[in-house]
Design a protein around this motif. Structure first.
Motif, mmCIF file in Angstrom:
data_model
loop_
_atom_site.group_PDB
_atom_site.id
_atom_site.type_symbol
_atom_site.label_atom_id
_atom_site.label_comp_id
_atom_site.label_asym_id
_atom_site.label_seq_id
_atom_site.Cartn_x
_atom_site.Cartn_y
_atom_site.Cartn_z
ATOM 1 N N ALA A 128 46.736 60.673 93.344
ATOM 2 C CA ALA A 128 44.724 59.878 93.365
ATOM 3 C C ALA A 128 43.649 60.911 93.486
ATOM 4 O O ALA A 128 44.110 62.328 93.855
ATOM 5 C CB ALA A 128 45.250 59.575 94.762
ATOM 6 N N LEU A 129 42.694 60.199 93.028
ATOM 7 C CA LEU A 129 41.853 61.146 93.705
ATOM 8 C C LEU A 129 40.614 60.557 95.184
ATOM 9 O O LEU A 129 40.480 59.173 94.567
ATOM 10 C CB LEU A 129 40.527 61.491 92.852
ATOM 11 N N ASP A 130 40.168 60.223 96.239
ATOM 12 C CA ASP A 130 39.665 60.248 97.250
ATOM 13 C C ASP A 130 38.222 60.758 97.625
ATOM 14 O O ASP A 130 37.452 59.825 97.986
ATOM 15 C CB ASP A 130 40.079 60.431 99.227
ATOM 16 N N VAL A 131 38.192 61.679 97.099
ATOM 17 C CA VAL A 131 36.450 62.714 97.268
ATOM 18 C C VAL A 131 36.356 63.198 96.154
ATOM 19 O O VAL A 131 37.246 64.382 96.105
ATOM 20 C CB VAL A 131 36.435 63.168 98.618
ATOM 21 N N LEU A 132 35.200 63.122 95.384
ATOM 22 C CA LEU A 132 34.457 64.296 94.314
ATOM 23 C C LEU A 132 33.716 65.052 95.024
ATOM 24 O O LEU A 132 32.474 64.043 95.581
ATOM 25 C CB LEU A 132 34.652 63.231 93.216
ATOM 26 N N VAL A 133 33.903 66.387 94.933
ATOM 27 C CA VAL A 133 32.632 67.283 95.214
ATOM 28 C C VAL A 133 32.411 67.772 93.879
ATOM 29 O O VAL A 133 32.843 68.382 93.584
ATOM 30 C CB VAL A 133 32.573 68.112 95.825
ATOM 31 N N ASN A 134 31.135 67.682 93.207
ATOM 32 C CA ASN A 134 29.988 67.939 91.946
ATOM 33 C C ASN A 134 29.422 69.097 92.507
ATOM 34 O O ASN A 134 28.453 69.175 92.758
ATOM 35 C CB ASN A 134 29.128 66.737 91.823
ATOM 36 N N ASN A 135 30.362 69.841 92.226
ATOM 37 C CA ASN A 135 29.218 71.523 92.298
ATOM 38 C C ASN A 135 28.979 72.473 91.665
ATOM 39 O O ASN A 135 28.292 73.742 91.606
ATOM 40 C CB ASN A 135 30.391 72.328 93.532
ATOM 41 N N ALA A 136 29.818 72.588 90.821
ATOM 42 C CA ALA A 136 30.046 72.898 89.715
ATOM 43 C C ALA A 136 28.168 73.118 89.173
ATOM 44 O O ALA A 136 27.324 71.927 88.846
ATOM 45 C CB ALA A 136 30.649 73.450 88.882
ATOM 46 N N GLY A 137 27.242 74.631 88.805
ATOM 47 C CA GLY A 137 26.864 75.005 88.463
ATOM 48 C C GLY A 137 25.436 76.034 89.047
ATOM 49 O O GLY A 137 26.534 76.716 89.522
ATOM 50 N N GLY A 138 24.182 75.707 88.581
ATOM 51 C CA GLY A 138 23.747 77.276 88.218
ATOM 52 C C GLY A 138 22.477 77.467 87.251
ATOM 53 O O GLY A 138 22.161 76.563 86.653
ATOM 54 N N LEU A 139 21.940 78.255 87.586
ATOM 55 C CA LEU A 139 20.192 78.188 86.925
ATOM 56 C C LEU A 139 20.572 78.215 85.752
ATOM 57 O O LEU A 139 19.947 77.541 84.925
ATOM 58 C CB LEU A 139 20.174 79.629 87.865
ATOM 59 N N GLY A 140 21.444 79.221 84.790
ATOM 60 C CA GLY A 140 21.689 78.910 83.741
ATOM 61 C C GLY A 140 20.481 79.969 82.935
ATOM 62 O O GLY A 140 21.971 80.998 82.007
ATOM 63 N N ILE A 141 19.607 79.444 83.272
ATOM 64 C CA ILE A 141 18.786 80.391 82.636
ATOM 65 C C ILE A 141 16.904 80.920 83.001
ATOM 66 O O ILE A 141 17.173 79.922 83.723
ATOM 67 C CB ILE A 141 18.498 80.756 81.103
ATOM 68 N N ARG A 142 16.646 82.392 83.505
ATOM 69 C CA ARG A 142 15.252 81.827 83.978
ATOM 70 C C ARG A 142 14.259 82.317 82.582
ATOM 71 O O ARG A 142 14.213 83.507 82.789
ATOM 72 C CB ARG A 142 15.233 82.810 85.426
ATOM 73 N N VAL A 143 13.354 80.873 82.903
ATOM 74 C CA VAL A 143 12.504 81.611 81.532
ATOM 75 C C VAL A 143 11.365 81.163 81.369
ATOM 76 O O VAL A 143 11.949 79.423 81.848
ATOM 77 C CB VAL A 143 13.105 81.682 79.977
#
Ligand code: NAD
Length: 258
Positions: free
Chosen positions: A85-100
């Motif tokens: 089962a899945l009760d709670v999803l935390v979408n945390n993956a992410g980041g700046l990627g690039i500074r331009v």
């Protein structure tokens, strides 16, 4: 306070260090069954696994690069395959990627930032929805999606981070839309918007810039990942926040008071 998180099945994306790991460890301490994830099985991932093992947590690590839709699908499917089962999803993956700066942006930079911050959230949530509906129907309480937004999604982001700031603003707004579509299914959607948190995220910044940022924060310091974690617990717990949905909760030491 968060007793109802015990045995809840909680998937935290991007959680082998920083804010995601701190949240995953706190969920585990509450007795939740936790899925952690990163795109790479590196020393951070191994250390995160060791930390959860030493807590005696019920958990699994899933290596998936969530900037790719098929890996978002695989992550959800493997988590549910393992834990049922899945009760709670935390979408945390992410980041700046690039500074331009805007004038030097190209398609590769555009895809990098939007795939990392938007595709990951949209696709992981899409594949999670049937399981979250099932969780809510079975428990009679709400299931929850919590995504990590940013102060940058409110104020635009630092120089060279227009795509990052823009992508976080999209996350804030996606949640507002999903509230309209899925509240009838008893799923809540909330965003945690950290300010400046002392993680690897800021390792490209000079000491001078860090000092300047520090001076812009009424509390006079960067926050810590551990100071962000309780807000994820609060928003995951039906008992604590069952009537809260569609909100952006700022954890920023007063850096911005929207
Ligand atoms: P971090 O770099 O310490 O951790 C990022 C985690 O995401 C790591 O576990 C990494 O392996 C994982 N990850 C990166 N790319 C991935 C991918 N393609 N697929 C799966 N996992 C991936 O960063 P952090 O500071 O803890 O940031 C976590 C979240 O918080 C991000 O969404 C970030 O944008 C947001 N945020 C951070 C700050 C800050 O000041 N640190 C402020 C606002 C928002």
């Amino acid at each position: 306070m968060f007793n109802d998180l015990k045995n809840k099945k909680i998937l935290v994306t991007g959680s082998t260090k920083g804010i995601g790991l701190a949240a995953a460890l706190e969920f585990a301490k509450q007795g939740a069954v936790v899925g952690i994830n990163s795109h790479i099985l590196d020393a951070d991932a191994e250390q995160a696994i060791a930390q959860l093992e030493s807590l005696g947590a019920s958990f699994a690590y899933f290596k998936h690069d969530l900037s790719r839709s098929e890996e978002c699908a695989a992550l959800v499917s493997e988590f549910v395959g393992q834990f049922g089962a899945l009760d709670v999803l935390v979408n945390n993956a992410g980041g700046l990627g690039i500074r331009v700066g805007l004038e030097n942006l190209d398609d590769a930079a555009y895809d990098l930032v939007f795939d990392l911050n938007i595709r990951s959230v949209v696709m992981t949530t899409k594949y999670a929805i049937p399981h979250l509906k099932a969780s809510a129907a079975k428990s009679g309480n709400t299931a929850a999606v919590i995504s990590t937004g940013s102060i940058a999604g409110r104020e635009g982001g630092g120089l060279g981070a227009c795509l990052y700031g823009g992508s976080k603003a999209i996350i804030h707004n996606l949640h507002r839309n999903w509230v309209k579509e899925f509240t009838a299914s008893n799923i809540r959607f909330n965003v945690v918007a950290p300010g400046t948190i002392d993680t690897a995220f800021h390792e490209d910044k000079s000491a001078e810039l860090k000092e300047k940022i520090r001076n812009s924060i009424p509390m006079g310091r960067f926050g810590t990942s551990e100071e962000c974690a309780p807000t994820y617990l609060f928003l995951a717990s039906h008992q604590a926040s069952g009537y809260i949905t569609g909100q952006v909760i700022d954890v920023n030491g007063g850096q911005m008071c929207p």
